[in-house]
Design an enzyme around this catalytic site. Structure first.
Site, PDB file in Angstrom:
ATOM      1  N   GLU A  35       0.882  -1.181   0.000  1.00  0.00           N
ATOM      2  CA  GLU A  35       0.000   0.000   0.000  1.00  0.00           C
ATOM      3  C   GLU A  35       0.909   1.217   0.000  1.00  0.00           C
ATOM      4  O   GLU A  35       2.022   1.173   0.552  1.00  0.00           O
ATOM      5  CB  GLU A  35      -0.920   0.022   1.223  1.00  0.00           C
ATOM      6  CG  GLU A  35      -1.877  -1.148   1.305  1.00  0.00           C
ATOM      7  CD  GLU A  35      -2.757  -1.334   0.071  1.00  0.00           C
ATOM      8  OE1 GLU A  35      -3.180  -0.318  -0.513  1.00  0.00           O
ATOM      9  OE2 GLU A  35      -3.001  -2.485  -0.311  1.00  0.00           O
ATOM     10  N   ALA A  36       0.424   2.277  -0.630  1.00  0.00           N
ATOM     11  CA  ALA A  36       1.274   3.456  -0.810  1.00  0.00           C
ATOM     12  C   ALA A  36       0.485   4.724  -0.530  1.00  0.00           C
ATOM     13  O   ALA A  36      -0.748   4.726  -0.577  1.00  0.00           O
ATOM     14  CB  ALA A  36       1.803   3.475  -2.244  1.00  0.00           C
ATOM     15  N   ASP A  69       3.368  -3.708  -8.123  1.00  0.00           N
ATOM     16  CA  ASP A  69       4.033  -3.716  -6.817  1.00  0.00           C
ATOM     17  C   ASP A  69       5.551  -3.658  -6.960  1.00  0.00           C
ATOM     18  O   ASP A  69       6.212  -2.877  -6.277  1.00  0.00           O
ATOM     19  CB  ASP A  69       3.596  -4.953  -6.018  1.00  0.00           C
ATOM     20  CG  ASP A  69       2.135  -4.837  -5.627  1.00  0.00           C
ATOM     21  OD1 ASP A  69       1.842  -4.250  -4.583  1.00  0.00           O
ATOM     22  OD2 ASP A  69       1.267  -5.286  -6.415  1.00  0.00           O
ATOM     23  N   HIS A 111      -7.856  -3.165   0.175  1.00  0.00           N
ATOM     24  CA  HIS A 111      -6.823  -2.126   0.262  1.00  0.00           C
ATOM     25  C   HIS A 111      -6.080  -2.103   1.591  1.00  0.00           C
ATOM     26  O   HIS A 111      -5.264  -1.213   1.832  1.00  0.00           O
ATOM     27  CB  HIS A 111      -7.365  -0.722  -0.059  1.00  0.00           C
ATOM     28  CG  HIS A 111      -7.994  -0.637  -1.408  1.00  0.00           C
ATOM     29  ND1 HIS A 111      -7.291  -0.815  -2.580  1.00  0.00           N
ATOM     30  CD2 HIS A 111      -9.291  -0.418  -1.769  1.00  0.00           C
ATOM     31  CE1 HIS A 111      -8.121  -0.699  -3.602  1.00  0.00           C
ATOM     32  NE2 HIS A 111      -9.338  -0.467  -3.137  1.00  0.00           N
ATOM     33  N   ASP A 131      -5.291  -7.876   1.361  1.00  0.00           N
ATOM     34  CA  ASP A 131      -5.139  -8.053  -0.092  1.00  0.00           C
ATOM     35  C   ASP A 131      -4.197  -9.231  -0.369  1.00  0.00           C
ATOM     36  O   ASP A 131      -4.511 -10.115  -1.165  1.00  0.00           O
ATOM     37  CB  ASP A 131      -4.561  -6.792  -0.752  1.00  0.00           C
ATOM     38  CG  ASP A 131      -5.610  -5.686  -0.938  1.00  0.00           C
ATOM     39  OD1 ASP A 131      -6.803  -5.951  -0.686  1.00  0.00           O
ATOM     40  OD2 ASP A 131      -5.221  -4.565  -1.329  1.00  0.00           O
TER      41      ASP A 131
HETATM   42  P1  AMP Z   1      -4.267  -1.771  -3.852  1.00  0.00           P
HETATM   43  O1  AMP Z   1      -3.238  -2.850  -3.757  1.00  0.00           O
HETATM   44  O2  AMP Z   1      -5.295  -1.960  -4.885  1.00  0.00           O
HETATM   45  O3  AMP Z   1      -4.839  -1.575  -2.498  1.00  0.00           O
HETATM   46  O4  AMP Z   1      -3.532  -0.450  -4.250  1.00  0.00           O
HETATM   47  C1  AMP Z   1      -2.220  -0.126  -3.865  1.00  0.00           C
HETATM   48  C2  AMP Z   1      -2.087   1.349  -3.765  1.00  0.00           C
HETATM   49  O5  AMP Z   1      -2.535   1.954  -4.985  1.00  0.00           O
HETATM   50  C3  AMP Z   1      -2.915   2.008  -2.678  1.00  0.00           C
HETATM   51  O6  AMP Z   1      -2.281   1.956  -1.420  1.00  0.00           O
HETATM   52  C4  AMP Z   1      -2.974   3.415  -3.191  1.00  0.00           C
HETATM   53  O7  AMP Z   1      -1.781   4.112  -2.981  1.00  0.00           O
HETATM   54  C5  AMP Z   1      -3.118   3.218  -4.689  1.00  0.00           C
HETATM   55  N1  AMP Z   1      -4.541   3.174  -5.058  1.00  0.00           N
HETATM   56  C6  AMP Z   1      -5.320   2.084  -5.177  1.00  0.00           C
HETATM   57  N2  AMP Z   1      -6.572   2.423  -5.507  1.00  0.00           N
HETATM   58  C7  AMP Z   1      -6.582   3.757  -5.592  1.00  0.00           C
HETATM   59  C8  AMP Z   1      -7.606   4.723  -5.921  1.00  0.00           C
HETATM   60  N3  AMP Z   1      -8.828   4.354  -6.208  1.00  0.00           N
HETATM   61  N4  AMP Z   1      -7.249   6.017  -5.907  1.00  0.00           N
HETATM   62  C9  AMP Z   1      -5.988   6.408  -5.645  1.00  0.00           C
HETATM   63  N5  AMP Z   1      -5.003   5.551  -5.344  1.00  0.00           N
HETATM   64  C10 AMP Z   1      -5.292   4.254  -5.315  1.00  0.00           C
HETATM   65 MG    MG Z   2      -3.496  -3.612  -1.783  1.00  0.00          MG
END
Ligand code: AMP
Ligand code: MG
Length: 388
Positions: free
Chosen positions: A125-126, A222, A279, A284
């Site tokens: 996560e970022a 990632d 998220h 995840d």
């Molecule tokens: P995820 O693994 O799908 O949770 O996404 C990894 C990272 O992508 C998250 O921690 C966010 O930094 C970025 N991210 C994911 N979805 C979104 C979104 N809808 N809007 C903005 N950033 C997102």
């Molecule tokens: Mg994630």
């Protein structure tokens, strides 16, 4: 083969679907005998050819079965019955294919065996904002889940939060999305220290020493995006173990023979539901691990299918790299892929003057621009993003 083999597979020479359904016992592979392939004088085919023909017939019969019939057959064999019809079909066909491999005298080839003992599933996560405009993403959660080659998800997960350096204050959007709070990152270590802890966790599990492993992620981002950007921000070498990995989406579509998928599609098609909080990196990763485990149990021989090209060479091989799976897949130039994870725009770090920072990491072509010979879809996606 003829009658005995068909009985073994639950078929008889004259019957198709009904006899497939009729077999309720787990077949036991007969003991292997070492013998040279020889022609059956009656049929004129080698035993190998006979097996292939029988398998084609079985596959043909499975193609004609209804979903309920396939489920019944799977249940009789003692296999999982969840998923959409295409998934069930693949599961049943693969079961017979594995039986054939067990039966035949041919030596196992590279294609028959996994090249790793464990999968290490990572989902970062970022930091982010609602629009992600000019946003430089820093890793704030580093989770990892272990899956063994038999498809068992092991319990000793790794999870650390990381303290962001460029944007230490999380946006409310980021906290809403990921569930990660300001105090969790304030109390966390910076990325380089967390990376050391992760590598210690890998060492504890003898990954890269006693056991071979492959990194697995949901998509290319990632490793190709988040980790790459983070190593540039932290000014540390890109870890050896992260230079190649399995992109679960690619493995999934290749194995089950379907089109583009995301995490939700994969879960849905396998008859699974997301467990936990979307998220949250660890949740995840656990859900991604559950899908990977399902693939392994269905007989998918996973291969590394993504490679990094444009990363700074690491000074010293990180612990994981040495015995990780090598080769076996095709490069997709993930580091140059333009597809965005969710709505990421993946801009380069900028100085106040608008110049890219860490220029030594960005020499040459923009890593965002798909190069000649790369995936056409990536190129189209890139052009679409450019236009919008
Ligand atoms: P995820 O693994 O799908 O949770 O996404 C990894 C990272 O992508 C998250 O921690 C966010 O930094 C970025 N991210 C994911 N979805 C979104 C979104 N809808 N809007 C903005 N950033 C997102
Ligand atoms: Mg994630």
């Amino acid at each position: 083969w003829s009658e005995a083999a068909l009985n073994f597979l639950g078929l008889s020479a004259n019957k198709g679907t009904e006899s497939l359904l009729a077999s309720s016992r787990e077949p036991i592979a007969p003991p292997k005998t070492k013998s040279k392939p020889r022609l059956d004088m009656a049929s004129g085919f080698t035993p190998e050819e006979e097996i292939s023909m029988k398998l084609s017939r079985i596959n043909g019969a499975i193609n004609k079965m209804t979903k309920e019939e396939i489920q019944e057959k799977l249940a009789n064999i003692g296999l999982n019955t969840c998923g959409v019809k295409d998934v069930l079909k693949k599961r049943l066909k693969n079961y017979y294919k594995r039986q054939r491999t067990a039966q035949s005298n041919r030596a196992l080839t590279e294609d028959d065996v996994l090249k790793f003992d464990y999968l290490v599933v990572i989902d970062y996560e970022a930091t982010c904002s609602e629009t992600n405009d000019n946003f430089v993403h820093e890793i704030i959660e580093f989770p990892a889940v272990l899956v063994d080659a038999q498809g068992n998800v092991l319990g000793d997960d790794f999870q650390r939060f990381c303290r962001p350096k460029l944007n230490p204050k999380l946006t409310p959007f980021c906290t809403d999305l990921t569930g990660i709070t300001q105090s969790q990152v304030d109390n966390a270590q910076y990325f380089p220290e967390v990376l050391v802890e992760f590598e210690n966790w890998m060492a504890k599990h003898k990954l890269g020493t006693q056991y071979k492993f492959a990194i697995l992620t949901d998509g290319p981002w990632d490793m190709a995006r988040f980790l790459k950007t983070q190593t540039e921000i932290s000014d540390i070498p890109f870890p050896q173990w992260a230079r190649q990995w399995i992109n679960l989406r690619k493995a999934y579509t290749a194995f089950y023979g379907c089109g583009k998928v995301n995490l939700q599609h994969m879960l849905q098609d396998l008859g699974m539901t997301f467990q936990g909080r979307p998220h949250c990196g660890l949740d995840d990763a656990r859900n991604i691990a559950a899908i990977a485990a399902r693939l392994l149990k269905d007989g998918c021989i996973m291969r590394v299918n993504e490679f990094h090209r444009d990363v700074r060479p690491s000074a010293v091989n990180s612990r994981g790299g040495g015995r990780a799976e090598e080769g076996g897949g095709s490069s997709s130039s993930s580091s140059r892929m333009s597809s965005s994870k969710s709505r990421l725009t993946q801009k380069r770090p900028q100085t106040k003057e608008g110049q890219p920072t860490g220029s030594r990491s960005y020499h040459g072509e923009s890593p965002d621009i798909p190069q000649e010979g790369e995936n056409l879809e990536d190129l189209l996606q890139y052009l679409k993003l450019q236009r919008s």
